[in-house]
Design a protein around this motif. Structure first.
Motif, PDB file in Angstrom:
ATOM      1  N   GLU A  44       0.840  -1.263  -0.038  1.00  0.00           N
ATOM      2  CA  GLU A  44       0.087   0.142   0.022  1.00  0.00           C
ATOM      3  C   GLU A  44       0.866   1.188  -0.273  1.00  0.00           C
ATOM      4  O   GLU A  44       1.876   1.061   0.734  1.00  0.00           O
ATOM      5  CB  GLU A  44      -0.974  -0.079   1.320  1.00  0.00           C
ATOM      6  CG  GLU A  44      -1.818  -1.276   1.235  1.00  0.00           C
ATOM      7  CD  GLU A  44      -2.628  -0.947   2.398  1.00  0.00           C
ATOM      8  OE1 GLU A  44      -3.308   0.073   2.903  1.00  0.00           O
ATOM      9  OE2 GLU A  44      -3.085  -2.116   3.004  1.00  0.00           O
ATOM     10  N   SER A  45       0.501   2.217  -0.987  1.00  0.00           N
ATOM     11  CA  SER A  45       1.485   3.320  -0.957  1.00  0.00           C
ATOM     12  C   SER A  45       0.679   4.658  -1.449  1.00  0.00           C
ATOM     13  O   SER A  45      -0.248   4.481  -2.012  1.00  0.00           O
ATOM     14  CB  SER A  45       2.583   3.119  -1.943  1.00  0.00           C
ATOM     15  OG  SER A  45       1.859   2.930  -3.320  1.00  0.00           O
ATOM     16  N   SER A  46       1.436   5.789  -0.912  1.00  0.00           N
ATOM     17  CA  SER A  46       0.717   7.011  -1.247  1.00  0.00           C
ATOM     18  C   SER A  46       0.823   7.323  -2.826  1.00  0.00           C
ATOM     19  O   SER A  46       0.039   8.359  -3.074  1.00  0.00           O
ATOM     20  CB  SER A  46       1.168   7.874  -0.140  1.00  0.00           C
ATOM     21  OG  SER A  46       2.677   8.069  -0.396  1.00  0.00           O
ATOM     22  N   ASN A  47       1.651   6.772  -3.328  1.00  0.00           N
ATOM     23  CA  ASN A  47       1.946   7.241  -4.750  1.00  0.00           C
ATOM     24  C   ASN A  47       2.559   5.826  -5.600  1.00  0.00           C
ATOM     25  O   ASN A  47       2.474   4.748  -4.812  1.00  0.00           O
ATOM     26  CB  ASN A  47       3.111   8.210  -4.993  1.00  0.00           C
ATOM     27  CG  ASN A  47       4.440   7.647  -4.227  1.00  0.00           C
ATOM     28  OD1 ASN A  47       4.743   6.764  -3.876  1.00  0.00           O
ATOM     29  ND2 ASN A  47       5.561   8.526  -4.357  1.00  0.00           N
ATOM     30  N   ASP A  48       2.435   5.960  -6.845  1.00  0.00           N
ATOM     31  CA  ASP A  48       2.891   4.730  -7.506  1.00  0.00           C
ATOM     32  C   ASP A  48       4.167   4.542  -7.568  1.00  0.00           C
ATOM     33  O   ASP A  48       5.298   5.143  -7.808  1.00  0.00           O
ATOM     34  CB  ASP A  48       2.737   5.202  -9.236  1.00  0.00           C
ATOM     35  CG  ASP A  48       2.544   3.802 -10.120  1.00  0.00           C
ATOM     36  OD1 ASP A  48       2.374   2.765  -9.529  1.00  0.00           O
ATOM     37  OD2 ASP A  48       2.729   3.925 -11.108  1.00  0.00           O
ATOM     38  N   VAL A  49       4.461   3.104  -7.169  1.00  0.00           N
ATOM     39  CA  VAL A  49       5.736   2.665  -6.878  1.00  0.00           C
ATOM     40  C   VAL A  49       5.773   1.596  -8.253  1.00  0.00           C
ATOM     41  O   VAL A  49       5.015   0.868  -8.562  1.00  0.00           O
ATOM     42  CB  VAL A  49       5.817   1.555  -5.447  1.00  0.00           C
ATOM     43  CG1 VAL A  49       7.209   1.080  -5.553  1.00  0.00           C
ATOM     44  CG2 VAL A  49       5.429   2.638  -4.175  1.00  0.00           C
ATOM     45  N   SER A  50       7.032   2.020  -8.902  1.00  0.00           N
ATOM     46  CA  SER A  50       7.064   1.062 -10.099  1.00  0.00           C
ATOM     47  C   SER A  50       7.386  -0.388  -9.832  1.00  0.00           C
ATOM     48  O   SER A  50       7.863  -0.651  -8.763  1.00  0.00           O
ATOM     49  CB  SER A  50       8.334   1.967 -10.620  1.00  0.00           C
ATOM     50  OG  SER A  50       9.444   1.476 -10.378  1.00  0.00           O
ATOM     51  N   ASP A  51       7.031  -0.997 -10.952  1.00  0.00           N
ATOM     52  CA  ASP A  51       7.052  -2.447 -10.628  1.00  0.00           C
ATOM     53  C   ASP A  51       8.706  -2.715 -10.551  1.00  0.00           C
ATOM     54  O   ASP A  51       8.987  -3.739 -10.011  1.00  0.00           O
ATOM     55  CB  ASP A  51       6.477  -3.283 -11.850  1.00  0.00           C
ATOM     56  CG  ASP A  51       5.027  -2.967 -11.775  1.00  0.00           C
ATOM     57  OD1 ASP A  51       4.403  -2.861 -10.762  1.00  0.00           O
ATOM     58  OD2 ASP A  51       4.348  -3.333 -12.922  1.00  0.00           O
ATOM     59  N   GLY A  52       9.345  -2.057 -11.349  1.00  0.00           N
ATOM     60  CA  GLY A  52      10.887  -2.167 -11.442  1.00  0.00           C
ATOM     61  C   GLY A  52      11.538  -1.917  -9.847  1.00  0.00           C
ATOM     62  O   GLY A  52      12.544  -2.852  -9.580  1.00  0.00           O
ATOM     63  N   SER A  53      11.057  -0.917  -9.229  1.00  0.00           N
ATOM     64  CA  SER A  53      11.553  -0.616  -7.684  1.00  0.00           C
ATOM     65  C   SER A  53      11.148  -1.965  -7.150  1.00  0.00           C
ATOM     66  O   SER A  53      12.007  -2.419  -5.991  1.00  0.00           O
ATOM     67  CB  SER A  53      10.847   0.670  -7.450  1.00  0.00           C
ATOM     68  OG  SER A  53      11.527   1.741  -8.039  1.00  0.00           O
TER      69      SER A  53
END
Length: 64
Positions: A44-53
């Motif tokens: 769960e995140s407040s912004n979009d966390v990239s799949d690569g990260s």
């Protein structure tokens, strides 16, 4: 925002803690729930966390 990812290679609760810690350190992540039985992590995140990260964090912890 929620993302569910498959994490291979976990075999115990120690593994779960490693994955959870690695994912929790990503910027913007508010909560991480790692389930050993289903081999998944819900992020769960407040912004979009990239799949690569996410992939790099999991691999950095020693899992796939």
């Amino acid at each position: 925002m929620k993302k569910k990812v498959l994490v291979e290679g976990m075999s115990c609760e120690h593994c779960v803690r490693h994955v959870k810690m690695a994912l929790s350190e990503l910027g913007g992540v508010n909560n991480v729930d790692v389930n050993l039985a289903s081999k998944t992590a819900i992020i769960e995140s407040s912004n979009d966390v990239s799949d690569g990260s996410i992939k790099l964090a999991v691999e950095g912890a020693g899992y796939e």
